[in-house]
Design an enzyme around this catalytic site. Structure first.
Site, PDB file in Angstrom:
ATOM      1  N   LYS A 172     -60.780  -5.170   7.703  1.00 41.47           N
ATOM      2  CA  LYS A 172     -61.918  -4.934   7.716  1.00 41.47           C
ATOM      3  C   LYS A 172     -62.578  -3.720   7.131  1.00 41.47           C
ATOM      4  CE  LYS A 172     -62.798  -5.312  12.439  1.00 41.47           C
ATOM      5  NZ  LYS A 172     -63.415  -5.498  13.588  1.00 41.47           N
TER       6      LYS A 172
ATOM      7  N   HIS B 138     -58.898 -17.238  18.069  1.00 38.23           N
ATOM      8  CA  HIS B 138     -60.025 -15.940  18.122  1.00 38.23           C
ATOM      9  C   HIS B 138     -61.255 -16.483  18.971  1.00 38.23           C
ATOM     10  CE1 HIS B 138     -63.244 -13.379  16.955  1.00 38.23           C
ATOM     11  NE2 HIS B 138     -62.223 -12.440  16.333  1.00 38.23           N
TER      12      HIS B 138
END
Length: 268
Positions: free
Chosen positions: A120, A236
């Site tokens: 990220k 997730h």
């Protein structure tokens, strides 16, 4: 009142029809949910153990989840705590391809904690993310996954990112002798996900990440069972948080992130 609510669940999760209008004794005996036990847990909570005919599941994951918590999920004050599934039903689902021990063997990590990190932030180019992946792999991170916000955006297209990050991790492994893996996020429209999984496998990805709250448990189940893919699956929790936050409604962490996910083939 609590006992009446449990009896309502038995009907709502099966025939969804006024029970006193059912004259068929076979349906009453074999289709209605049955209360196996009913216990007072504390001042405000009761626990009901409810059983259903195995055949009512159709031996399909979608219908099994519907049977466990379909319409009743709409009603307040009802929470799924855990599943107790018979062997005859468990045989219909392969579960995780690797599981805890298999994942350790796959990563060549016998006993220490497994290390995982996310690439990220959203907005970086595929090359920039691959540079991070390379550095993480040099540092010995076992699982280097996409952030769940990385999809197929213009700043980091899926195929480009998967190829660059997979190659970067492979290059680091060649230098260190470690066995780090890159795990792309393949959560996408359902008709694209299997193709994305197969592309990732061919590009050198070592695992796949799926958010079943967004894409569905069954598509995760299909990909986990696909022998052409045969990669570890990370589940997730995106969009699933609301299921577990209320102590009086929804689904327990154990049932949702443990049992549901494992039935659908998640390894972690």
């Amino acid at each position: 009142l609590a006992r009446a609510k449990a009896e309502t669940i038995c009907i709502e999760q099966t025939i969804e029809f006024p029970a006193d209008l059912i004259a068929d004794d076979d349906i009453r005996a074999k289709i209605f949910g049955q209360i196996e036990s009913f216990e007072h847990v504390d001042e405000t909570h009761f626990e009901a153990k409810i059983s259903y005919a195995v055949e009512s599941s159709g031996f399909e994951l979608t219908q099994l989840l519907n049977l466990i918590f379909g319409n009743s999920s709409i009603k307040p004050g009802i929470r799924v705590e855990r599943l107790e599934l018979p062997e005859s039903l468990l045989k219909a689902f392969k579960g995780p391809r690797f599981g805890r021990d298999g994942l350790r063997n796959y990563l060549n990590v016998e006993s220490r904690p497994l290390l995982c990190t996310a690439l990220k932030p959203m907005g970086l180019s595929s090359k920039a993310l691959a540079d991070y992946a390379y550095q993480f792999a040099l540092g010995g991170i076992d699982m280097i996954k996409d952030d769940h916000g990385l999809a197929d955006q213009s700043f980091s297209p899926f195929k480009e990112r998967v190829e660059l990050c997979s190659a970067a991790v492979a290059r680091a492994n060649a230098e260190t002798g470690f066995h780090s893996i890159y795990i792309p996020n393949i959560t996408a429209p359902a008709d694209q996900m299997l193709d994305k999984a197969r592309f990732a496998k061919k590009a050198g990805a070592g695992g796949l990440m799926i958010a079943p709250g967004l894409a569905g448990f069954d598509i995760m189940h299909q990909i986990a069972d696909d022998d052409e893919v045969a990669l570890p699956i990370l589940s997730h929790p995106a969009l699933q948080g609301s299921f577990v936050l209320n102590p009086d409604s929804g689904i327990s962490h154990h049932a949702l992130f443990g049992q549901f996910a494992r039935l659908a083939g998640a390894d972690a």
